[in-house]
Design a protein around this motif. Sequence first.
Motif, short mmCIF file in Angstrom:
data_model
loop_
_atom_site.label_atom_id
_atom_site.label_comp_id
_atom_site.label_asym_id
_atom_site.label_seq_id
_atom_site.Cartn_x
_atom_site.Cartn_y
_atom_site.Cartn_z
N LEU A 58 0.83 -1.20 0.00
CA LEU A 58 0.00 0.00 0.00
C LEU A 58 0.86 1.26 0.00
N SER A 59 1.95 1.24 0.76
CA SER A 59 2.84 2.40 0.79
C SER A 59 3.47 2.66 -0.57
N LEU A 60 3.93 1.61 -1.22
CA LEU A 60 4.57 1.77 -2.53
C LEU A 60 3.58 2.28 -3.57
N VAL A 61 2.36 1.73 -3.55
CA VAL A 61 1.36 2.13 -4.54
C VAL A 61 0.93 3.58 -4.32
N THR A 62 0.61 3.93 -3.08
CA THR A 62 0.11 5.28 -2.81
C THR A 62 1.19 6.34 -2.97
N SER A 63 2.41 6.06 -2.54
CA SER A 63 3.48 7.04 -2.69
C SER A 63 3.82 7.25 -4.16
N THR A 137 -8.38 4.82 0.47
CA THR A 137 -7.04 4.83 -0.12
C THR A 137 -6.79 6.12 -0.89
N THR A 138 -7.84 6.65 -1.50
CA THR A 138 -7.71 7.94 -2.19
C THR A 138 -7.27 9.03 -1.23
N ALA A 139 -7.80 8.99 -0.01
CA ALA A 139 -7.40 9.98 1.00
C ALA A 139 -5.92 9.86 1.32
N THR A 212 -1.84 11.60 7.04
CA THR A 212 -2.49 10.36 6.63
C THR A 212 -3.40 9.83 7.73
N ILE A 213 -2.90 9.75 8.95
CA ILE A 213 -3.70 9.18 10.03
C ILE A 213 -4.88 10.09 10.38
N PRO A 220 -6.10 -1.43 8.24
CA PRO A 220 -5.24 -2.39 7.53
C PRO A 220 -5.80 -2.75 6.15
N GLY A 221 -4.91 -2.73 5.17
CA GLY A 221 -5.29 -3.09 3.82
C GLY A 221 -5.93 -1.98 3.03
N ARG A 222 -6.29 -0.88 3.68
CA ARG A 222 -6.96 0.21 2.98
C ARG A 222 -6.23 1.54 3.16
N THR A 223 -5.84 1.85 4.37
CA THR A 223 -5.14 3.12 4.61
C THR A 223 -3.90 2.95 5.48
#
Length: 267
Positions: A58-63, A137-139, A212-213, A220-223
């Motif tokens: 998730l970190s790699l995709v969102t960043s 995840t968009t957020a 982010t938080i 988990p799995g979403r944000t």
Amino acid sequence: MPAKRTRQRRRIPVALLVPAMAGLAFLILPLAGLLIRTPWAQLPSRLAEPAMLEALRLSLVTSTAATALSLVFGVPIAWLLARGDFPGRSLIRALVTVPLVLPPVVGGVALLLVFGRGGLVGAWLHERFDITIPFTTTAVVLAMTFVSMPFLIVSVEGSLRGADARFEEAAATLGAGRWTVFTHVTLPMIAPGVLAGAVLCWARALGEFGATITFAGNFPGRTQTMPLAVYLALQTDLEAAIVLSLILLAVSVIVLASLRDRWTAAP
């Protein structure tokens, strides 16, 4: 005699050496402590845990998505600031670089006030299209983009200001349009600055926590990105927190090493 004088000039005064060594110890010891406490024997199995892999993915995709957005919007902003001549340019530069010094939690609150269900844009999106952005995840992507885009803007603007405008003027004289000049002359000239800015932007996005938080939560799995996973693991599983921290440390070192030639002269 000249060599002796050179050696004398290079001697570091004790008044500078002592605080310098203390400062180095202060900066290096925590990193050394992280390396010493890392469970190296369990590292492969720890890295293969589903929760850790999901946070890493998730970190790699969102960043990466945040970096792409920053490139799309940040490069034009940098061009306007570097080459544009319009009233309020200094104010706009100040506003777009505010996230560099703004506490990330405040950035998260600001994003909620804009994109939340009762926000300036979020209310319209929810009423018209039934779209809810916070705690998705968009957020995460938006929060990362907000805090990391200024790094790219500053880097690209500096490259544009340092580029030789005569090449662009020559291309325009030969009949090239503005878009052609930008894509075939300007971008190749500032490519190193764009790349450096993109790498910094990606690294900053990868390490984002506060905005982010606040804006996306910790699901988990979403944000739940890696920094959020570190925060959660620290309360229940210290070794997992150390392993995640080690990954982020390794990424940071790689990024700084890749940009060293841009910031420092060769020894």
